[in-house]
Motif scaffolding. Structure first.
Motif, mmCIF file in Angstrom:
data_model
loop_
_atom_site.group_PDB
_atom_site.id
_atom_site.type_symbol
_atom_site.label_atom_id
_atom_site.label_comp_id
_atom_site.label_asym_id
_atom_site.label_seq_id
_atom_site.Cartn_x
_atom_site.Cartn_y
_atom_site.Cartn_z
ATOM 1 N N GLN A 190 15.059 35.577 -0.404
ATOM 2 C CA GLN A 190 13.668 35.901 0.051
ATOM 3 C C GLN A 190 13.934 37.269 0.743
ATOM 4 O O GLN A 190 13.732 38.062 1.544
ATOM 5 C CB GLN A 190 13.892 35.143 1.861
ATOM 6 C CG GLN A 190 14.004 33.720 1.570
ATOM 7 C CD GLN A 190 12.789 33.285 1.243
ATOM 8 O OE1 GLN A 190 11.689 33.974 1.484
ATOM 9 N NE2 GLN A 190 12.753 32.364 0.294
ATOM 10 N N CYS A 191 15.182 37.760 -0.318
ATOM 11 C CA CYS A 191 14.517 39.610 0.248
ATOM 12 C C CYS A 191 14.029 40.037 0.087
ATOM 13 O O CYS A 191 13.014 40.023 -0.195
ATOM 14 C CB CYS A 191 15.706 39.765 -1.595
ATOM 15 S SG CYS A 191 16.002 41.740 -1.396
ATOM 16 N N ALA A 192 13.995 41.272 1.588
ATOM 17 C CA ALA A 192 12.746 42.041 1.810
ATOM 18 C C ALA A 192 12.077 42.896 0.502
ATOM 19 O O ALA A 192 11.744 43.063 0.289
ATOM 20 C CB ALA A 192 13.720 42.755 2.468
ATOM 21 N N LEU A 193 13.339 43.476 -0.408
ATOM 22 C CA LEU A 193 12.661 44.319 -2.079
ATOM 23 C C LEU A 193 11.259 43.360 -1.780
ATOM 24 O O LEU A 193 10.264 43.538 -3.092
ATOM 25 C CB LEU A 193 13.418 44.191 -2.391
ATOM 26 C CG LEU A 193 15.132 45.741 -2.339
ATOM 27 C CD1 LEU A 193 15.142 45.774 -3.936
ATOM 28 C CD2 LEU A 193 13.833 46.740 -2.456
ATOM 29 N N GLN B 187 18.486 41.384 -5.143
ATOM 30 C CA GLN B 187 19.098 41.054 -4.071
ATOM 31 C C GLN B 187 19.899 42.490 -3.621
ATOM 32 O O GLN B 187 20.684 43.084 -4.387
ATOM 33 C CB GLN B 187 20.240 40.496 -4.833
ATOM 34 C CG GLN B 187 21.555 39.701 -3.787
ATOM 35 C CD GLN B 187 22.798 39.381 -3.878
ATOM 36 O OE1 GLN B 187 22.642 38.303 -5.567
ATOM 37 N NE2 GLN B 187 24.422 39.212 -3.783
ATOM 38 N N CYS B 188 18.815 43.087 -2.881
ATOM 39 C CA CYS B 188 19.228 43.933 -2.403
ATOM 40 C C CYS B 188 20.400 44.591 -1.915
ATOM 41 O O CYS B 188 21.868 45.199 -1.283
ATOM 42 C CB CYS B 188 18.364 44.613 -1.171
ATOM 43 S SG CYS B 188 18.659 44.612 0.150
ATOM 44 N N ASP B 189 21.218 43.153 -0.810
ATOM 45 C CA ASP B 189 22.880 43.317 0.386
ATOM 46 C C ASP B 189 22.418 43.546 1.707
ATOM 47 O O ASP B 189 23.793 43.985 1.517
ATOM 48 C CB ASP B 189 23.729 43.806 -0.676
ATOM 49 C CG ASP B 189 23.838 42.408 -2.019
ATOM 50 O OD1 ASP B 189 23.808 41.467 -1.546
ATOM 51 O OD2 ASP B 189 25.096 43.230 -3.202
ATOM 52 N N GLU B 190 21.690 44.201 1.334
ATOM 53 C CA GLU B 190 21.308 45.354 2.748
ATOM 54 C C GLU B 190 20.440 44.870 3.446
ATOM 55 O O GLU B 190 20.113 44.864 5.300
ATOM 56 C CB GLU B 190 20.671 46.532 2.642
ATOM 57 C CG GLU B 190 21.796 47.610 1.867
ATOM 58 C CD GLU B 190 21.486 48.767 1.167
ATOM 59 O OE1 GLU B 190 20.344 49.629 1.402
ATOM 60 O OE2 GLU B 190 22.365 49.527 0.433
ATOM 61 N N CYS B 191 19.076 43.916 3.143
ATOM 62 C CA CYS B 191 18.232 43.499 4.408
ATOM 63 C C CYS B 191 18.670 42.200 5.496
ATOM 64 O O CYS B 191 19.547 41.975 5.043
ATOM 65 C CB CYS B 191 16.530 42.798 3.445
ATOM 66 S SG CYS B 191 17.472 41.309 2.406
ATOM 67 N N PHE B 192 17.526 41.828 5.842
ATOM 68 C CA PHE B 192 18.523 40.802 6.874
ATOM 69 C C PHE B 192 18.521 39.657 6.585
ATOM 70 O O PHE B 192 19.288 38.687 5.990
ATOM 71 C CB PHE B 192 16.792 40.537 7.703
ATOM 72 C CG PHE B 192 17.374 39.264 8.633
ATOM 73 C CD1 PHE B 192 18.086 39.039 9.876
ATOM 74 C CD2 PHE B 192 16.846 37.805 8.166
ATOM 75 C CE1 PHE B 192 18.279 38.519 10.661
ATOM 76 C CE2 PHE B 192 17.102 36.709 9.265
ATOM 77 C CZ PHE B 192 18.017 37.284 10.114
ATOM 78 N N TYR B 193 17.578 38.925 5.051
ATOM 79 C CA TYR B 193 18.125 37.900 4.595
ATOM 80 C C TYR B 193 19.094 38.110 3.656
ATOM 81 O O TYR B 193 19.630 37.067 3.371
ATOM 82 C CB TYR B 193 16.498 37.517 3.299
ATOM 83 C CG TYR B 193 15.661 37.279 4.443
ATOM 84 C CD1 TYR B 193 15.559 35.961 5.131
ATOM 85 C CD2 TYR B 193 14.763 38.348 4.934
ATOM 86 C CE1 TYR B 193 14.340 35.580 6.001
ATOM 87 C CE2 TYR B 193 13.876 38.323 5.595
ATOM 88 C CZ TYR B 193 13.646 36.479 6.829
ATOM 89 O OH TYR B 193 12.731 36.152 7.547
ATOM 90 N N CYS B 194 19.435 39.089 2.743
ATOM 91 C CA CYS B 194 20.541 39.271 2.234
ATOM 92 C C CYS B 194 21.741 39.291 3.026
ATOM 93 O O CYS B 194 22.983 38.609 3.093
ATOM 94 C CB CYS B 194 21.241 40.356 1.194
ATOM 95 S SG CYS B 194 19.920 40.653 -0.410
ATOM 96 N N GLY B 195 21.589 39.376 4.222
ATOM 97 C CA GLY B 195 22.615 39.705 5.263
ATOM 98 C C GLY B 195 23.441 38.313 5.275
ATOM 99 O O GLY B 195 24.090 38.021 5.525
HETATM 100 ZN ZN LIG Z 1 17.313 42.291 0.000
#
Ligand SMILES: [Zn+2]
Ligand SMILES: [Zn+2]
Length: 361
Positions: free
Chosen positions: A102-105, A88-96
């Motif tokens: 679906q996190c981009a990482l 859960q990167c909290d920075e990508c589109f999906y976390c947003g």
């Molecule tokens: Zn993410």
């Protein structure tokens, strides 16, 4: 460090000494305490999930932080953590948009190289974890602190089966009190779905599985009815238990195409079908068009139970602490790392619900 390495699909995995690479600033070095053997890894071992050998399987673990260099995330050296299969990167589109499942990482970067073997070959880490190893180098976005004195074998299931089963029922299906819920496939994930449905107040919980032992476990964990699909058409059995309509919610947690088709057929019109099972990475499913286009069903995908770990992990731990979620019946064996191939076959031959690797030296 020692790790079980998938070197060739379908061949026993040897335990090797690997030269671990240095963690980057955004990564955390974790000493593995317990790692569940997940049925997904059986599929990976059989070349069904697009892995590239040599690779260390195991996509979640419980561990202790050995070293970290980067910024804050609520834990430090010596802390007990879950290394989750989904970041859960909290920075990508999906976390947003609130969808870290679906996190981009996870979906937009290749599996990282973890180490090199004796021959100097790069060895990758499955899911960015590689849990069947003494040490894990994980992105800090998949490491979560835990405050619990429950057994390590139980807590190790939090990064995959528990949060996914809980999320399938609570986040994805949004099961309401009194609802009828059918769970197709009573492996480790299905058993967590049964428990989550019970806690969510489902009225009727119908477990469907070929194996008598798994049906018995599900009945002990909250299934009000169990269905043996070899005895009589399982779709008709579920319909007859739900007023002839079909269940309000059906969770498919098995994988084969036929199970997906049955799950749709077991749901009532305007009901909800949650699909969690996978087999081949390129697998296909054919479904009757009327059932999915005309009859009003919600057909929902379920990666990691659409969990938001920053919210759901603590909820699941609290439910375990209170005894509402029981891991004891699901941890059916413990293994040392040197017994990795025993754990592999016990999973693949449906003898374990969750075997857990607990000794790494
Ligand atoms: Zn993410
Ligand atoms: Zn898993």
């Amino acid at each position: 460090m020692r790790a079980a390495v998938l070197e060739a699909f379908g061949a026993p995995m040897p335990v090797r000494e690997l030269a671990l690479r240095e963690p980057a600033e955004h990564e955390v070095l974790v000493r593995t305490v317990a790692a569940p053997f997940c049925s997904t890894d059986w599929l990976g071992w059989r070349a069904m999930r697009g892995k590239t050998p040599p690779v260390v399987l195991g996509h979640t673990a419980l561990g202790v932080v050995e070293r970290r260099d980067g910024g804050a995330r609520g834990y430090g050296v010596g802390d007990l953590v879950v290394v989750a299969g989904t970041p859960q990167c909290d920075e990508c589109f999906y976390c947003g948009i609130g969808r870290p499942d679906q996190c981009a990482l996870l979906f937009e970067s290749p599996e990282p190289v973890l180490a090199t073997d004796d021959a100097g070959r790069p060895v990758r880490a499955a899911g960015g974890v590689g849990a069947y190893a003494e040490l894990i180098v994980a992105d800090r976005n998949q490491v979560w602190p835990l405050d619990s004195s429950l057994p390590a074998t139980h807590l190790s299931l939090l990064g995959c089966g528990i949060t996914t089963g809980h999320g399938a029922i609570v986040n994805v299906a949004e099961v309401r009190p009194g609802a009828s819920v059918a769970v197709v496939g009573l492996g480790h994930l299905g058993q967590w779905c049964v428990q989550a449905a019970r806690v969510a107040g489902a009225g009727r919980i119908i477990g469907v599985d070929l194996l008598a032992g798994r049906r018995t476990t599900a009945a002990a964990l909250g299934a009000t009815d169990v269905v043996d699909p070899t005895e009589h058409d399982p779709v008709e059995q579920v319909r007859s238990l739900t007023g002839g309509r079909g269940a309000d919610v059906v969770v498919e947690a098995a994988g084969p195409e036929q199970a997906v088709q049955q799950a749709v057929a077991m749901s009532r019109r305007a009901g909800t079908v949650v699909l969690t099972g996978v087999q081949w990475a390129q697998g296909r499913v054919s479904l009757p068009q009327n059932a999915i286009a005309i009859h009003g069903r919600r057909i929902l995908s379920c990666q990691n139970g659409q969990s938001v770990m920053s919210r759901d992990l603590a909820r699941c731990v609290a439910l375990m602490e209170s005894g509402e979620y029981a891991a004891g019946p699901i941890v059916t064996a413990v293994y040392a790392l040197d017994q990795i191939n025993e754990a592999l076959f016990a999973s693949g031959e449906f003898r374990d619900l969750s075997g857990v690797i607990t000794a790494f030296r």
